[in-house]
Design a protein around this motif. Structure first.
Motif, PDB file in Angstrom:
ATOM      1  N   ILE A 271       0.838  -1.205   0.000  1.00 10.21           N
ATOM      2  CA  ILE A 271       0.000   0.000   0.000  1.00 10.21           C
ATOM      3  C   ILE A 271       0.869   1.250   0.000  1.00 10.21           C
ATOM      4  N   ALA A 272       1.995   1.197   0.736  1.00  8.43           N
ATOM      5  CA  ALA A 272       2.904   2.339   0.745  1.00  8.43           C
ATOM      6  C   ALA A 272       3.456   2.597  -0.655  1.00  8.43           C
ATOM      7  N   ASN A 284      -9.007  10.687  -8.218  1.00 10.27           N
ATOM      8  CA  ASN A 284      -9.970  10.293  -7.188  1.00 10.27           C
ATOM      9  C   ASN A 284     -10.112   8.769  -7.076  1.00 10.27           C
ATOM     10  N   ILE A 285     -10.150   8.085  -8.213  1.00 13.19           N
ATOM     11  CA  ILE A 285     -10.293   6.633  -8.185  1.00 13.19           C
ATOM     12  C   ILE A 285      -9.093   5.994  -7.498  1.00 13.19           C
ATOM     13  N   GLY A 286      -7.905   6.497  -7.796  1.00  9.99           N
ATOM     14  CA  GLY A 286      -6.701   5.960  -7.173  1.00  9.99           C
ATOM     15  C   GLY A 286      -6.705   6.143  -5.662  1.00  9.99           C
ATOM     16  N   ARG A 287      -7.076   7.338  -5.227  1.00 17.92           N
ATOM     17  CA  ARG A 287      -7.122   7.597  -3.780  1.00 17.92           C
ATOM     18  C   ARG A 287      -8.197   6.749  -3.110  1.00 17.92           C
ATOM     19  N   ARG A 288      -9.306   6.537  -3.809  1.00 21.08           N
ATOM     20  CA  ARG A 288     -10.357   5.671  -3.268  1.00 21.08           C
ATOM     21  C   ARG A 288      -9.852   4.232  -3.140  1.00 21.08           C
ATOM     22  N   ILE A 290      -6.775   3.295  -2.629  1.00 16.06           N
ATOM     23  CA  ILE A 290      -5.868   3.228  -1.480  1.00 16.06           C
ATOM     24  C   ILE A 290      -6.658   3.125  -0.179  1.00 16.06           C
ATOM     25  N   ARG A 291      -7.689   3.966  -0.024  1.00 18.20           N
ATOM     26  CA  ARG A 291      -8.497   3.935   1.208  1.00 18.20           C
ATOM     27  C   ARG A 291      -9.185   2.578   1.357  1.00 18.20           C
ATOM     28  N   TRP A 292      -9.649   2.031   0.260  1.00 17.81           N
ATOM     29  CA  TRP A 292     -10.338   0.736   0.271  1.00 17.81           C
ATOM     30  C   TRP A 292      -9.396  -0.385   0.685  1.00 17.81           C
ATOM     31  N   ARG A 297      -6.896  -3.978   4.853  1.00 18.35           N
ATOM     32  CA  ARG A 297      -5.693  -4.408   5.572  1.00 18.35           C
ATOM     33  C   ARG A 297      -5.880  -4.299   7.078  1.00 18.35           C
ATOM     34  N   ARG A 298      -6.440  -3.182   7.510  1.00 16.32           N
ATOM     35  CA  ARG A 298      -6.657  -2.992   8.942  1.00 16.32           C
ATOM     36  C   ARG A 298      -7.661  -4.012   9.481  1.00 16.32           C
ATOM     37  N   GLY A 299      -8.692  -4.305   8.677  1.00 17.57           N
ATOM     38  CA  GLY A 299      -9.683  -5.287   9.109  1.00 17.57           C
ATOM     39  C   GLY A 299      -9.097  -6.672   9.254  1.00 17.57           C
TER      40      GLY A 299
END
Length: 344
Positions: A271-272, A284-288, A290-292, A297-299
């Motif tokens: 992700i980094a 915007n799609i790229g940033r979305r 990354i957030r997704w 990953r956190r989950g």
């Protein structure tokens, strides 16, 4: 002006050390683009023109490329070099690597696998890289090469089997922990077995030292002896023509087959790397995306702590839901891989 006058002393680096992945933070030098050589990269499909144009259009300072000082071969950063050409630049910032050609390739695989500054290596690229590593480093274990290429140890084993005639067999291999171990431990297990039969009260460490095996292997042989099993597990036995004689009372247990799994990737590092890719961070799609991905990953990281907290009467339904999500992720991965194959 001579190129050598512009180059500082090249930096030595242990390509297997963790800090090798931060190699591009070393001192940089300005290198003429025309002096650099491209090719011999883990990326078998060549440069991605669209990615090069995107980097050139980004207009921001790109990380330095990594260059092998002996050959001026670009180890990491071929897309950045091409982007510099598209921008009309005559020079690029570079960090020089002092090592052999084989070491340069290992470093290239490591840098491009997860910590690259853009496009990650495809499975096909990693498989080809694995074949080269098996040939250049036949003494490395399957798990060692798997950890470098992001493939499973089973896949490396199959690649090695196809190349054995070319590389020749080796008696020992070096594992991820740096320790050498015999490829075939049958003789050591049989020796430990004989020693335990002769002196059942001997300590595990003493048996391990005299048999030339690890304490854990000696302990396993003792457990098998006590259970009346063969000292050598069936899946590790050598072909019948070379098979050591086993005691008559021993009963072989069927080998357990475990599903093959890709060597676990490093989600945080991936992700980094994606976050640093201009083609993702500047839309915007790229940033979305990354957030997704980061949310997933956190989950996943929280799964071990949640397992015991799921109420008993909900276990089946939650497990079914998890499998459904896993299936959806599998379909997503397959679609990405299919798209990659079509692009090749």
């Amino acid at each position: 002006m001579s190129l050598s006058l512009n180059l500082p002393e090249s930096l030595p680096v242990d390509v297997l050390a963790p800090d090798a992945l931060e190699f591009d933070r070393g001192p940089t030098v300005s290198v003429p683009v025309r002096s650099l050589r491209l090719g011999r990269s883990p990326r078998t499909g060549g440069l991605n023109d669209e990615h090069c144009r995107m980097l050139a259009a980004a207009g921001e300072a790109l990380p330095p490329v990594i260059v092998h000082s002996g050959t001026m071969q670009v180890i990491d950063g071929s897309h950045r070099v091409r982007a510099a050409v598209l921008q009309g630049r005559q020079e690029v910032a570079a960090v020089m690597f002092d090592g052999t050609a084989d070491e340069a390739f290992v470093l290239a695989v490591r840098l491009n696998l997860v910590h690259g500054r853009g496009l990650l290596l495809s499975r096909a690229d990693r498989t080809v890289a694995a074949a080269r590593l098996v040939t250049s480093h036949p003494y490395w274990s399957n798990r060692m090469i798997a950890s470098l290429t992001g493939l499973s140890a089973g896949t490396i084993g199959r690649v090695r089997g196809q190349l054995t005639a070319q590389t020749g067999p080796v008696g020992t291999r070096v594992g991820k922990d740096g320790r050498s171990r015999p490829v075939d431990g049958s003789s050591g297990r049989m020796k430990a077995y004989e020693l335990l039969l002769g002196d059942p009260s001997a300590s595990i460490r003493e048996i391990a030292k005299r048999a030339g095996v690890s304490p854990s292997t000696a302990h396993d042989v003792r457990k098998r002896l006590q259970a009346g099993e063969e000292p050598v597990p069936r899946h590790r036995q050598v072909p019948p023509a070379q098979e050591p004689a086993a005691p008559e009372r021993a009963v072989a247990l069927p080998a357990r087959s475990e599903p093959e799994r890709e060597e676990p990737a490093d989600p945080e590092a991936i992700i980094a790397a994606l976050t640093k890719d201009p083609s993702i961070r500047y839309n915007n799609i790229g940033r979305r995306l990354i957030r997704w991905l980061d949310g997933c990953r956190r989950g996943v990281a929280e799964c071990p702590g949640i397992v015991e907290r799921v109420p008993s009467h909900n276990i089946d339904s939650v497990a079914a839901l998890a499998r459904e999500y896993a299936h959806a992720w599998g379909e997503f991965a397959a679609a990405l891989e299919e798209r990659n194959r079509e692009a090749c």
